[in-house]
Design an enzyme around this catalytic site. Structure first.
Site, PDB file in Angstrom:
ATOM      1  N   ARG A 124       0.873  -1.171   0.000  1.00 54.80           N
ATOM      2  CA  ARG A 124       0.000   0.000   0.000  1.00 54.80           C
ATOM      3  C   ARG A 124       0.919   1.232   0.000  1.00 54.80           C
ATOM      4  O   ARG A 124       2.133   1.112   0.062  1.00 54.80           O
ATOM      5  CB  ARG A 124      -1.028  -0.028   1.148  1.00 54.80           C
ATOM      6  CG  ARG A 124      -0.686  -0.784   2.381  1.00 54.80           C
ATOM      7  CD  ARG A 124       0.417  -0.203   3.185  1.00 54.80           C
ATOM      8  NE  ARG A 124       0.177   1.198   3.398  1.00 54.80           N
ATOM      9  CZ  ARG A 124       1.110   2.102   3.585  1.00 54.80           C
ATOM     10  NH1 ARG A 124       2.395   1.742   3.608  1.00 54.80           N
ATOM     11  NH2 ARG A 124       0.833   3.374   3.768  1.00 54.80           N
ATOM     12  N   GLY A 125       0.297   2.408  -0.082  1.00 52.54           N
ATOM     13  CA  GLY A 125       1.104   3.612  -0.275  1.00 52.54           C
ATOM     14  C   GLY A 125       1.225   3.857  -1.773  1.00 52.54           C
ATOM     15  O   GLY A 125       1.536   2.938  -2.543  1.00 52.54           O
ATOM     16  N   ALA A 126       0.974   5.100  -2.175  1.00 54.72           N
ATOM     17  CA  ALA A 126       0.814   5.388  -3.601  1.00 54.72           C
ATOM     18  C   ALA A 126       1.992   4.926  -4.474  1.00 54.72           C
ATOM     19  O   ALA A 126       1.790   4.198  -5.460  1.00 54.72           O
ATOM     20  CB  ALA A 126       0.528   6.873  -3.774  1.00 54.72           C
TER      21      ALA A 126
ATOM     22  N   ARG B 161      -7.448  -0.192  -6.475  1.00 52.71           N
ATOM     23  CA  ARG B 161      -7.488   0.945  -5.540  1.00 52.71           C
ATOM     24  C   ARG B 161      -7.736   2.211  -6.364  1.00 52.71           C
ATOM     25  O   ARG B 161      -6.984   2.495  -7.293  1.00 52.71           O
ATOM     26  CB  ARG B 161      -6.167   1.093  -4.760  1.00 52.71           C
ATOM     27  CG  ARG B 161      -5.695  -0.107  -4.002  1.00 52.71           C
ATOM     28  CD  ARG B 161      -6.007  -0.213  -2.526  1.00 52.71           C
ATOM     29  NE  ARG B 161      -6.276   0.873  -1.673  1.00 52.71           N
ATOM     30  CZ  ARG B 161      -5.469   1.345  -0.701  1.00 52.71           C
ATOM     31  NH1 ARG B 161      -4.272   0.821  -0.549  1.00 52.71           N
ATOM     32  NH2 ARG B 161      -5.848   2.317   0.113  1.00 52.71           N
TER      33      ARG B 161
ATOM     34  N   GLN C 228      -1.955   2.587   9.959  1.00 50.24           N
ATOM     35  CA  GLN C 228      -0.665   2.607   9.251  1.00 50.24           C
ATOM     36  C   GLN C 228       0.410   3.354  10.040  1.00 50.24           C
ATOM     37  O   GLN C 228       1.594   3.053   9.916  1.00 50.24           O
ATOM     38  CB  GLN C 228      -0.815   3.253   7.861  1.00 50.24           C
ATOM     39  CG  GLN C 228      -1.572   2.418   6.861  1.00 50.24           C
ATOM     40  CD  GLN C 228      -3.040   2.802   6.809  1.00 50.24           C
ATOM     41  OE1 GLN C 228      -3.618   3.228   7.814  1.00 50.24           O
ATOM     42  NE2 GLN C 228      -3.668   2.649   5.666  1.00 50.24           N
TER      43      GLN C 228
ATOM     44  N   ASP D 249      -1.768  10.781  -1.991  1.00 44.71           N
ATOM     45  CA  ASP D 249      -2.125   9.769  -2.986  1.00 44.71           C
ATOM     46  C   ASP D 249      -2.461  10.383  -4.339  1.00 44.71           C
ATOM     47  O   ASP D 249      -2.454   9.693  -5.357  1.00 44.71           O
ATOM     48  CB  ASP D 249      -3.307   8.949  -2.490  1.00 44.71           C
ATOM     49  CG  ASP D 249      -2.891   8.149  -1.270  1.00 44.71           C
ATOM     50  OD1 ASP D 249      -2.885   8.725  -0.166  1.00 44.71           O
ATOM     51  OD2 ASP D 249      -2.535   6.972  -1.440  1.00 44.71           O
TER      52      ASP D 249
ATOM     53  N   ASN E  82      -5.182  12.661   0.680  1.00 38.59           N
ATOM     54  CA  ASN E  82      -4.338  11.778   1.492  1.00 38.59           C
ATOM     55  C   ASN E  82      -5.238  11.024   2.471  1.00 38.59           C
ATOM     56  O   ASN E  82      -6.463  11.229   2.504  1.00 38.59           O
ATOM     57  CB  ASN E  82      -3.255  12.572   2.227  1.00 38.59           C
ATOM     58  CG  ASN E  82      -2.171  11.671   2.803  1.00 38.59           C
ATOM     59  OD1 ASN E  82      -1.675  10.775   2.106  1.00 38.59           O
ATOM     60  ND2 ASN E  82      -1.811  11.850   4.059  1.00 38.59           N
ATOM     61  N   LYS E  83      -4.633  10.170   3.257  1.00 41.60           N
ATOM     62  CA  LYS E  83      -5.368   9.323   4.194  1.00 41.60           C
ATOM     63  C   LYS E  83      -6.372  10.134   5.018  1.00 41.60           C
ATOM     64  O   LYS E  83      -6.076  11.253   5.442  1.00 41.60           O
ATOM     65  CB  LYS E  83      -4.355   8.614   5.105  1.00 41.60           C
ATOM     66  CG  LYS E  83      -4.927   7.646   6.104  1.00 41.60           C
ATOM     67  CD  LYS E  83      -5.812   6.584   5.488  1.00 41.60           C
ATOM     68  CE  LYS E  83      -5.101   5.763   4.434  1.00 41.60           C
ATOM     69  NZ  LYS E  83      -6.054   4.883   3.679  1.00 41.60           N
TER      70      LYS E  83
HETATM   71  O1  MRU Z   1      -4.431   3.328   2.202  1.00 41.44           O
HETATM   72  P1  MRU Z   1      -2.944   3.473   2.092  1.00 41.44           P
HETATM   73  O2  MRU Z   1      -2.192   2.883   3.236  1.00 41.44           O
HETATM   74  O3  MRU Z   1      -2.434   3.021   0.752  1.00 41.44           O
HETATM   75  O4  MRU Z   1      -2.743   5.036   2.158  1.00 41.44           O
HETATM   76  C1  MRU Z   1      -1.461   5.579   2.140  1.00 41.44           C
HETATM   77  C2  MRU Z   1      -1.434   7.037   2.385  1.00 41.44           C
HETATM   78  O5  MRU Z   1      -2.428   7.711   2.526  1.00 41.44           O
HETATM   79  C3  MRU Z   1      -0.115   7.651   2.330  1.00 41.44           C
HETATM   80  O6  MRU Z   1       0.026   8.672   3.261  1.00 41.44           O
HETATM   81  C4  MRU Z   1       0.038   8.142   0.892  1.00 41.44           C
HETATM   82  O7  MRU Z   1      -0.182   7.075   0.001  1.00 41.44           O
HETATM   83  C5  MRU Z   1       1.325   8.652   0.585  1.00 41.44           C
HETATM   84  S1  MRU Z   1       2.424   7.332   0.330  1.00 41.44           S
HETATM   85  C6  MRU Z   1       3.947   8.000   0.100  1.00 41.44           C
END
Ligand code: MRU
Length: 367
Positions: free
Chosen positions: A53-55, A90, A203, A244, A254-255
């Site tokens: 996970r994470g963009a 996603r 996370q 993201d 973002n999250k």
């Molecule tokens: O749902 P996730 O864990 O994929 O979400 C990740 C985030 O929101 C991060 O902060 C974002 O992707 C930046 S990753 C460098």
């Protein structure tokens, strides 16, 4: 970055280039396990279940997944089907679509029998490029941290608040939001990180705290609602978060919960920075209003996952049976609340002109 002294990336080709290996992030921080991905279906599942996970990491995984698909069938139809499969796992992180498009434009003009090998090489290049890009984000963010350090008493730590995990586990290495932090720490600047736990998937608690601990960066875990209080009491010098998807006007997805941190930072005059690679900018969107927000299952809100004292890792219900729950996974922070965007090309205001000053080649095509 290192885990127990051993350097890792989050994704790497197996020794014979037959498969790709990932760290299973659903098991962290309690277990360190790797998973081998040998098919496009494996890659899609890893993205959906958040083993990755994470963009930026979602993008790199998708690129390898597409290359694996082309090994099985490199026809135009198979290419289109694999892209559709991976893209729908996603919706919010634009890096997923960006990486798929990078591979597609590279292989589509080629003869069928040349596509798979070229796609594999491209996926490796995307992963390598992410490492270098994040390293440069860190250099640019380090200058901001240094400036704050110079205004403080010698040795007094810079307190940085971050949300979710935009660390090396969310990328291929270094991280986006954490890269400046690691580089400041390595340069001998005293930093201390307030880590938002980031319900519902935690996370921050499970991943950011784990990776900061592994690298020896001082940090303190806080509940998601504590940030505003800490900012009111002068205990946060700056916020750095990842993203993201950034719209062409500088709005930032973002999250979930990032927006509330930005509001608190604005109210308390704490600088609020967003760190991102070029692959996270969606030049087709004029504002963040049209960024698709992933809606996830209620089970993530209704349950908590963790380790019992006996070492058993399990999930427990936190509500009475039948409780309704909603689970929007991301929010959009308006650009006006963002102090600056930290990119691999430098730091810019979160405005259309700010972004275009860093990426002038987009001037004609940006929404
Ligand atoms: O749902 P996730 O864990 O994929 O979400 C990740 C985030 O929101 C991060 O902060 C974002 O992707 C930046 S990753 C460098």
């Amino acid at each position: 970055m290192k885990i127990n002294g051993t350097p890792y990336r989050t994704i790497w080709p197996s020794a014979n280039d037959a498969e790709v290996v990932i760290i299973d992030q659903t098991k962290l921080p309690h277990r360190f396990e790797t998973v081998t991905i040998g098919t496009v279906e494996d890659a899609a599942r890893a993205i959906l279940t958040m083993q990755v996970r994470g963009a930026p990491l979602i993008g790199a995984t998708a690129a390898f997944g597409l290359a694996l698909a082309l090994r099985a069938d490199a026809s135009d139809q198979a290419l289109a089907d694999a892209i559709a499969l991976l893209a729908r796992q996603r919706p919010t992180a634009i890096n997923l679509r960006w990486a798929l498009e990078e591979v597609r434009v590279t292989v589509a003009p080629l003869p069928i029998d040349a596509r798979a090998a070229t796609a594999w090489a491209k996926a490796k290049a995307i992963a390598d490029d992410d490492v270098e890009t994040c390293r440069r984000i860190g250099e640019n963010g380090l200058a901001l941290i240094r400036a704050i350090a110079e205004a403080k008493a010698p040795g007094e730590p810079i307190n940085i608040l971050t949300h979710c995990n935009a660390g090396w586990l969310a990328c291929v290495d270094w991280g986006t939001a954490t890269s400046p932090i690691y580089q400041a720490h390595d340069a001998g600047i005293a930093v201390h990180v307030w880590v938002d736990e980031t319900r519902p998937r935690n996370q921050g608690a499970a991943l950011t705290a784990f990776e900061l601990k592994s690298h020896g960066v001082p940090h303190t875990l806080i509940v998601d609602n504590a940030g505003g209080h800490l900012m009111q009491h002068g205990k946060v010098d700056m916020c750095i978060v990842g993203t993201d998807r950034v719209a062409a006007n500088g709005d930032v997805a973002n999250k979930i919960g990032t927006y509330l941190k930005a509001l608190a930072a604005h109210d308390t005059s704490v600088p609020f920075y967003v760190a991102l690679p070029y692959s996270t900018i969606d030049w087709t969107l004029a504002s963040g209003r049209d960024i698709p927000i992933e809606e996830r299952g209620a089970d993530e809100v209704l349950n908590m996952y963790g380790q019992h004292a006996d070492g058993c890792v399990a999930s427990v219900a936190i509500t009475a049976p039948g409780t309704a729950a909603a689970n929007p996974a991301f929010d959009v922070t308006p650009a006006r609340l963002v102090t600056g965007l930290i990119t691999e090309r430098g730091v810019a205001p979160a405005t259309r002109n700010g972004l275009l000053s860093l990426y002038p080649e987009r001037r004609e095509t940006a929404a």
